[in-house]
Every structure is written in structure tokens, then in C-alpha cells.
Design an enzyme around this catalytic site. Sequence first.
Site, PDB file in Angstrom:
ATOM      1  N   ASP A 194       0.868  -1.183   0.000  1.00  0.00           N
ATOM      2  CA  ASP A 194       0.000   0.000   0.000  1.00  0.00           C
ATOM      3  C   ASP A 194       0.904   1.231   0.000  1.00  0.00           C
ATOM      4  OD1 ASP A 194      -2.231   1.625   0.064  1.00  0.00           O
ATOM      5  OD2 ASP A 194      -2.546   1.439   2.221  1.00  0.00           O
ATOM      6  N   ALA A 195       1.740   1.301  -1.018  1.00  0.00           N
ATOM      7  CA  ALA A 195       2.806   2.309  -1.074  1.00  0.00           C
ATOM      8  C   ALA A 195       2.286   3.664  -1.528  1.00  0.00           C
ATOM      9  CB  ALA A 195       3.933   1.826  -1.987  1.00  0.00           C
TER      10      ALA A 195
END
Length: 249
Positions: free
Chosen positions: A172-173
Site C-alpha cells: 500500500d505504497a
Amino acid sequence: MLKPPGDDWSLVEVGESDTTVYRRDKAFAKCCAPSGVPELTAERDRIQWLSGTALPSATVLDWIESPEGGCLMTSAVPGVPGDTLPAGAHDRAMRSLGRFLRELHSLEDCPFERPLAEVIASAADVVRRGAVNPDFLTDEWRKVAPEELLAEVVAESTYVESVLEPVVCHGDACLPNVFFDPDTLEVTGLIDLGRLGVADRYSDLALTTIQLHDEWSADPTPFLQAYGVPVPDKRRLHFFRLLDPLTWG
């Protein structure tokens, strides 16, 4: 729901899935109801693993579990979240983020995995339950039935599997999950590691580049150059940008 011990914690936010976050000095506590314990346990284990590598990260300070739920206490990552950086800092921060993400993707011996088939199965479950959050979709995708979006993902998955590059991904960058030193603009660490695991590198690259566009209105070229893929696979970028919002229901 379980709460952290002591009365000197300040409420930070009430999140999804009955999760509540508190802060005390340089520590955070994330608490959940019993139904959220498996997910919070997974995040705890990933924080512990990453803190044992050379990359800067939070550390687990304590873990409490009871019939009321779970509570994960961690050290605070120094710095400021990426979505708060001023426009003048964006170019240098993008290059720092590209180098940092490349280091993350170069780590070895990660015990956690996010196989593409499982991620697609999760998306299929979200779609089946009618739980896709339209806020996570683009204006164009909101005009399309989630079932059709999922069908596109499934059809394109054969190609993605054929060129898969498994590395250690954050999962979930997005910019709020990346912290920077406000002076040097070097990355100081990552938060929200519940999806960390071995996956195709483009599962991170897709989210980061679209975030740079949406949050900073920035051309991601400096980020991609610093990462080492100045000419990215646009087909994989599109695939993971479409897949991700279908997995959050």
C-alpha cells in the site's frame, strides 16, 4: 474494544474495521475489536520482520491480546508523511522515494507472500459482496460495473503472471504511508505494513506513481529514474492500478 494501558494516550483517529489509533510521546498504539485481531497480528509480524533489516522502520514495543481485542504498540517513525510535503520538496523527495523503494524491493528472505491469485480472489470476494468503495475508483471506472472491472483484471492476469517479478513489496505504497525527513527529504520509514510481502514489483510502482500524480500533480519520471525503471511497463501499471481498489472492501 481493547485500549492501550495507561491514561496518557491521545486519540489520533478512528479507522476502518473497528480500528482505533492512539499516540503517546514517540509511540503509537493501534487497537482493534476481536474480529480485527488476525489482521493486526499480521501487521505486528511484518513490523517485527522489517525492523530486523537494514531499512529504517518502526519497532514493536508491546502486544496485548484479550477477549476484548488486540492492541499493537510501536515506536513512531520520525519525520512527516509524504502527502504533507510542500511542492518545492517534491522532486528531491521523489528521487529519495525511488531509491528507498528499490532497497525495499531488494530485501531477501521475507517470510510473507501476496500471491497474485490470492489478491485477485480477494478482489472477487469484495466485488461479489458489493463492497467496492467508489471513492477508490477513478471517475472513469465509477461508470463501469465492478464486475466488468474484475473481468478485465482476470483477463489481463495471464500476461502479468508471465512477466512477474517477485520482490518484497509494501502493498500500500501511497504517500501517507511514507515518512520523510523534512530537511534532507530522505525517507525515514514506512507505516501501515499489513500488506507487506513478496509480490510483483509493479504492485508498489503502480500505486506510488498514481499517488504522485494525484496527490502532488507530479510527473513520476524522477521517481522511476531513481528506482531504475525509466521506461516502465504501462500494461502492468494499469493492471495493478485497477486491481488495488477492488481489494479494499
